[in-house]
Motif scaffolding. Structure first.
Motif, PDB file in Angstrom:
ATOM      1  N   ARG A 418      68.613 -91.840 -15.843  1.00 15.71           N
ATOM      2  CA  ARG A 418      68.803 -93.296 -15.595  1.00 15.71           C
ATOM      3  C   ARG A 418      68.748 -93.616 -13.895  1.00 15.71           C
ATOM      4  NH1 ARG A 418      73.014 -89.305 -18.571  1.00 15.71           N
ATOM      5  NH2 ARG A 418      73.300 -90.544 -20.414  1.00 15.71           N
ATOM      6  N   GLU A 419      67.633 -93.304 -13.835  1.00 16.97           N
ATOM      7  CA  GLU A 419      67.165 -94.298 -12.527  1.00 16.97           C
ATOM      8  C   GLU A 419      67.193 -96.082 -12.632  1.00 16.97           C
ATOM      9  OE1 GLU A 419      63.880 -92.841  -9.265  1.00 16.97           O
ATOM     10  OE2 GLU A 419      63.246 -92.634 -10.831  1.00 16.97           O
ATOM     11  N   TYR A 420      67.587 -96.776 -11.846  1.00 14.51           N
ATOM     12  CA  TYR A 420      67.332 -98.469 -11.605  1.00 14.51           C
ATOM     13  C   TYR A 420      66.364 -98.102 -10.700  1.00 14.51           C
ATOM     14  CZ  TYR A 420      69.064-102.554 -12.333  1.00 14.51           C
ATOM     15  OH  TYR A 420      69.164-104.248 -12.785  1.00 14.51           O
ATOM     16  N   GLY A 439      58.298 -98.128 -24.381  1.00 13.30           N
ATOM     17  CA  GLY A 439      59.303 -97.697 -24.386  1.00 13.30           C
ATOM     18  C   GLY A 439      60.526 -98.703 -23.496  1.00 13.30           C
ATOM     19  N   TYR A 440      60.439 -99.709 -23.302  1.00 14.46           N
ATOM     20  CA  TYR A 440      60.897-100.486 -22.009  1.00 14.46           C
ATOM     21  C   TYR A 440      61.205-101.769 -22.517  1.00 14.46           C
ATOM     22  CZ  TYR A 440      62.276 -96.269 -19.754  1.00 14.46           C
ATOM     23  OH  TYR A 440      62.649 -94.581 -18.979  1.00 14.46           O
ATOM     24  N   SER A 441      62.216-102.229 -22.254  1.00 16.62           N
ATOM     25  CA  SER A 441      61.942-103.793 -21.236  1.00 16.62           C
ATOM     26  C   SER A 441      62.919-104.273 -20.920  1.00 16.62           C
ATOM     27  CB  SER A 441      63.234-104.596 -22.454  1.00 16.62           C
ATOM     28  OG  SER A 441      64.531-104.311 -22.441  1.00 16.62           O
ATOM     29  N   MET A 483      64.420-102.269 -13.994  1.00 18.13           N
ATOM     30  CA  MET A 483      64.185-102.047 -14.951  1.00 18.13           C
ATOM     31  C   MET A 483      65.160-100.690 -14.895  1.00 18.13           C
ATOM     32  SD  MET A 483      60.463-100.582 -16.951  1.00 18.13           S
ATOM     33  CE  MET A 483      60.072 -99.002 -16.023  1.00 18.13           C
ATOM     34  N   ALA A 484      65.663 -99.843 -16.012  1.00 17.26           N
ATOM     35  CA  ALA A 484      66.734 -99.495 -16.170  1.00 17.26           C
ATOM     36  C   ALA A 484      65.623 -98.474 -16.921  1.00 17.26           C
ATOM     37  CB  ALA A 484      68.210 -99.683 -17.068  1.00 17.26           C
ATOM     38  N   LEU A 485      65.447 -96.986 -15.944  1.00 13.66           N
ATOM     39  CA  LEU A 485      65.046 -95.853 -16.715  1.00 13.66           C
ATOM     40  C   LEU A 485      66.035 -95.139 -17.643  1.00 13.66           C
ATOM     41  CD1 LEU A 485      62.894 -94.805 -14.186  1.00 13.66           C
ATOM     42  CD2 LEU A 485      62.232 -96.353 -15.506  1.00 13.66           C
ATOM     43  N   ASP A 486      66.287 -95.269 -18.811  1.00 13.27           N
ATOM     44  CA  ASP A 486      67.446 -94.855 -19.923  1.00 13.27           C
ATOM     45  C   ASP A 486      66.089 -94.513 -20.591  1.00 13.27           C
ATOM     46  OD1 ASP A 486      66.952 -97.300 -20.794  1.00 13.27           O
ATOM     47  OD2 ASP A 486      68.095 -98.237 -21.414  1.00 13.27           O
ATOM     48  N   GLN A 506      45.778 -98.063 -16.098  1.00  7.98           N
ATOM     49  CA  GLN A 506      46.745 -97.805 -16.542  1.00  7.98           C
ATOM     50  C   GLN A 506      47.589 -96.595 -15.758  1.00  7.98           C
ATOM     51  OE1 GLN A 506      46.536 -95.906 -20.387  1.00  7.98           O
ATOM     52  NE2 GLN A 506      43.797 -96.438 -20.144  1.00  7.98           N
ATOM     53  N   PHE A 507      48.688 -95.899 -16.087  1.00  9.98           N
ATOM     54  CA  PHE A 507      48.607 -94.877 -15.746  1.00  9.98           C
ATOM     55  C   PHE A 507      50.006 -94.473 -16.868  1.00  9.98           C
ATOM     56  CE2 PHE A 507      51.746 -97.420 -13.583  1.00  9.98           C
ATOM     57  CZ  PHE A 507      52.213 -97.111 -12.714  1.00  9.98           C
ATOM     58  N   TYR A 508      50.783 -93.366 -16.667  1.00  6.76           N
ATOM     59  CA  TYR A 508      51.657 -93.205 -17.309  1.00  6.76           C
ATOM     60  C   TYR A 508      52.659 -92.674 -16.260  1.00  6.76           C
ATOM     61  CZ  TYR A 508      49.040 -92.908 -21.986  1.00  6.76           C
ATOM     62  OH  TYR A 508      48.698 -93.370 -22.471  1.00  6.76           O
ATOM     63  N   LEU A 509      54.817 -93.368 -16.910  1.00  8.32           N
ATOM     64  CA  LEU A 509      55.692 -92.773 -16.685  1.00  8.32           C
ATOM     65  C   LEU A 509      56.149 -91.900 -16.990  1.00  8.32           C
ATOM     66  CD1 LEU A 509      57.694 -93.836 -14.046  1.00  8.32           C
ATOM     67  CD2 LEU A 509      58.503 -95.368 -15.637  1.00  8.32           C
ATOM     68  N   ARG A 510      56.551 -90.809 -16.108  1.00  9.80           N
ATOM     69  CA  ARG A 510      57.504 -89.417 -17.226  1.00  9.80           C
ATOM     70  C   ARG A 510      58.334 -89.609 -17.034  1.00  9.80           C
ATOM     71  NH1 ARG A 510      58.579 -84.295 -14.999  1.00  9.80           N
ATOM     72  NH2 ARG A 510      58.590 -82.606 -16.704  1.00  9.80           N
ATOM     73  N   VAL A 511      59.202 -90.360 -17.665  1.00  8.02           N
ATOM     74  CA  VAL A 511      60.816 -90.061 -17.423  1.00  8.02           C
ATOM     75  C   VAL A 511      61.641 -88.398 -17.421  1.00  8.02           C
ATOM     76  CG1 VAL A 511      62.980 -91.828 -17.909  1.00  8.02           C
ATOM     77  CG2 VAL A 511      61.053 -92.620 -17.873  1.00  8.02           C
TER      78      VAL A 511
END
Length: 542
Positions: A418-420, A439-441, A483-486, A506-511
């Motif tokens: 839920r970070e923005y 995982g996102y738009s 981007m809303a991290l929802d 590339q890398f990975y975002l761990r939400v």
């Protein structure tokens, strides 16, 4: 036989697990992955076929459908398939990239269970492992609106898929060896439309009727321009977002991007060129298909219609003209309508700068000075089982370093549910970049030349920016997104230039959510493949 039983039991477990989605239909697909001879540019090559086809069959779904996709790997090497633009809500377990999934071993199978939650639009699937994308193995994904949900255009007379992109006559494993030996890829040999070269594919239309063309750039290294001789392109959808219906003579489509156009057959009855040509390349590559009027007695004629080649300014202006249709019905990034993206101040700014360093004497590509190295265990599994030593959070900085040093690392960035956030892609190279986020738009709020600064926010579109999953960054320019991290999970952020992705951009975002609740994220699938340091562990009880 044991594999068949396992799939049945796993499917039952999936149905039980996804019971909350019981009101949404289930659709079943079987994808059989094999090698086969293909001739895209007239030269015999070893391609990857899906169900004996290149490109593979189209996956059709309706908003909120549950998709049960059985993938059988008949190759002699491991295989993974990913779903470009499908958001996998609460379910990065099904994303099909090496950071989330173990490869499907030769002769084995795996069942993907995913839901196209709150989505419509045009996407595609592709092989994500071992540079297989250069051998084919891709196909279209069409997510239709629910029948009672109005769309902002009349029902077209037909729906055509255009999978276009650059192509190499060299086999994919030869290209992979180029990269692994520390060299850049050579220039592509040509372009293809739906797996075929010059005039190799035909779209048949009836005069006076309007058709939808869904166009995706499935290439590995080149932006393209798409156009149809003597016909206008009316833009209606971008990667799941209905747009203002601007009309164009031609349209730039960057790596990994997808668009939908309405095209009316309003010209004299004959055949016309459907054209894809390369953009921003030292030599312009061109290929054509045929738009055939059903009552035509005349073949294609005249010169191929002109389009920009090197010019950046018209492409930038065109990109800025893409606007979200605020009055259209259908799924939105925030279906509840409780906020508008432009009224919220982001909690932080992440700046991502691409580079092309040499590390240990070999060509690599990097983000913020870090060139990604795949671990021996998928990151998602290592996170779930708490396996030490696979990755470290914060192993990539959130801003580019001041120096030019670059290093190899399994890079994972930490983020909270839920970070923005505001993300700025900064490109100081002389080539167009194309970035995708799984995982996102996200909302593309601005792009311009030069160095991004806080003053650049004055030019942001905070009203009707389009929401999408892949965006370009022009040479020596920047692009900013909100981007809303929802969506909790482990999500790949990558270059859609496949050589750059393969060599580290590339890398990975761990939400992360501390709640450990099914409300935030689905549990590990019972039938998840385990490998590396996760081998021999148990997933979960039924």
């Amino acid at each position: 036989m044991e594999d068949s039983k396992f799939v049945v039991y796993s499917f039952i477990a999936c149905i039980l697990f996804l019971g909350v989605n019981g009101e949404s239909p289930y659709r079943f697909f079987t994808l059989k992955v094999t090698h086969g001879d293909i001739y895209p540019l007239g030269v015999k090559q070893k391609g990857i076929l899906i169900n004996g086809q290149f490109p593979g069959p189209t996956i059709d779904a309706v908003t909120n459908d549950n998709l049960i996709i059985h993938v059988y790997n008949y190759l002699n090497v491991p295989f993974l398939i990913s779903w470009n633009g499908v958001q996998q809500r609460r379910n990065s377990w099904q994303d099909g990239v090496l950071g989330t999934n173990c490869p499907i071993r030769p002769g084995k199978n795996f069942t993907y269970v995913l839901q196209v939650k709150d989505q419509i639009g045009t996407f595609f699937y592709f092989p994500s492992l071992l540079f297989h994308k250069a051998a084919g193995g891709y196909g279209s994904i069409r997510i239709w609106s629910r029948p009672k949900i109005p769309v902002p255009f009349p029902t077209p007379a037909g729906d055509f898929t255009v999978l276009a992109g650059d192509w190499y006559k060299r086999n994919h494993y030869v290209l992979r060896r180029y990269l692994e030996s520390g060299h850049s890829l050579p220039f592509p040999d040509g372009l293809v439309i739906n797996g075929r070269g010059w005039n190799g594919y035909t779209f048949t239309v009836d005069p006076g009727r309007t058709y939808r063309f869904r166009v995706s750039n499935v290439g590995i290294s080149t932006s393209i321009n798409f156009r149809i001789q003597s016909h206008k392109l009316k833009l209606i959808e971008v990667e799941g977002s209905h747009t203002l219906q601007n009309t164009y003579q031609s349209f730039d489509i960057h790596l990994g991007q997808s668009y939908s156009f309405l095209v009316t057959a309003d010209q004299a009855p004959q055949d016309y060129y459907v054209v894809a040509s390369s953009r921003f390349t030292p030599r312009v590559l061109t290929t054509t298909a045929i738009l055939h009027y059903s009552n035509s007695r005349k073949g294609v004629s005249g010169p191929i219609p002109w389009a920009p080649t090197f010019q950046i300014a018209p492409s930038l202006m065109q990109a800025r003209s893409i606007r979200w249709n605020l009055t259209a019905s259908g799924p939105r990034p925030n279906p509840q309508g409780s906020y508008h993206y432009g009224t919220i101040t982001p909690s932080r700014t992440i700046m991502l700068a691409n580079s092309a360093p040499y590390i240990n004497g070999k060509q690599r590509y990097a983000v913020n000075g870090v060139s990604y190295v795949p671990p021996d265990t998928p990151l998602k599994l290592a996170d779930y089982f708490k396996i030490p030593g696979v990755f470290n959070l914060g192993s990539i900085p959130t801003r580019p370093p001041s120096g030019n040093n670059a290093y190899l690392q399994t890079s994972v960035m930490a983020a909270d549910f839920r970070e923005y956030v505001e993300i700025v892609f900064q490109n100081w190279e002389n080539t167009v970049q194309s970035w995708h986020i799984d995982g996102y738009s996200f909302f593309v709020v601005g792009m311009d030349g030069g160095q991004w600064t806080p003053d650049s926010r004055r030019s942001y579109n905070l009203r009707d920016a389009v929401s999408r999953c892949t965006t370009q960054v022009y040479p020596r320019s920047w692009t900013a997104i909100y981007m809303a991290l929802d969506n909790v999970g482990m999500w790949n952020i990558r270059s859609e230039n496949w050589a750059r992705q393969y060599l580290g951009q590339q890398f990975y975002l761990r939400v992360y959510s501390p709640a450990n609740s099914w409300r935030d994220e689905y549990p590990i699938p019972k039938h998840a493949l385990l490998c590396g340091r996760a081998s021999g562990r148990r997933t979960r009880p039924l």
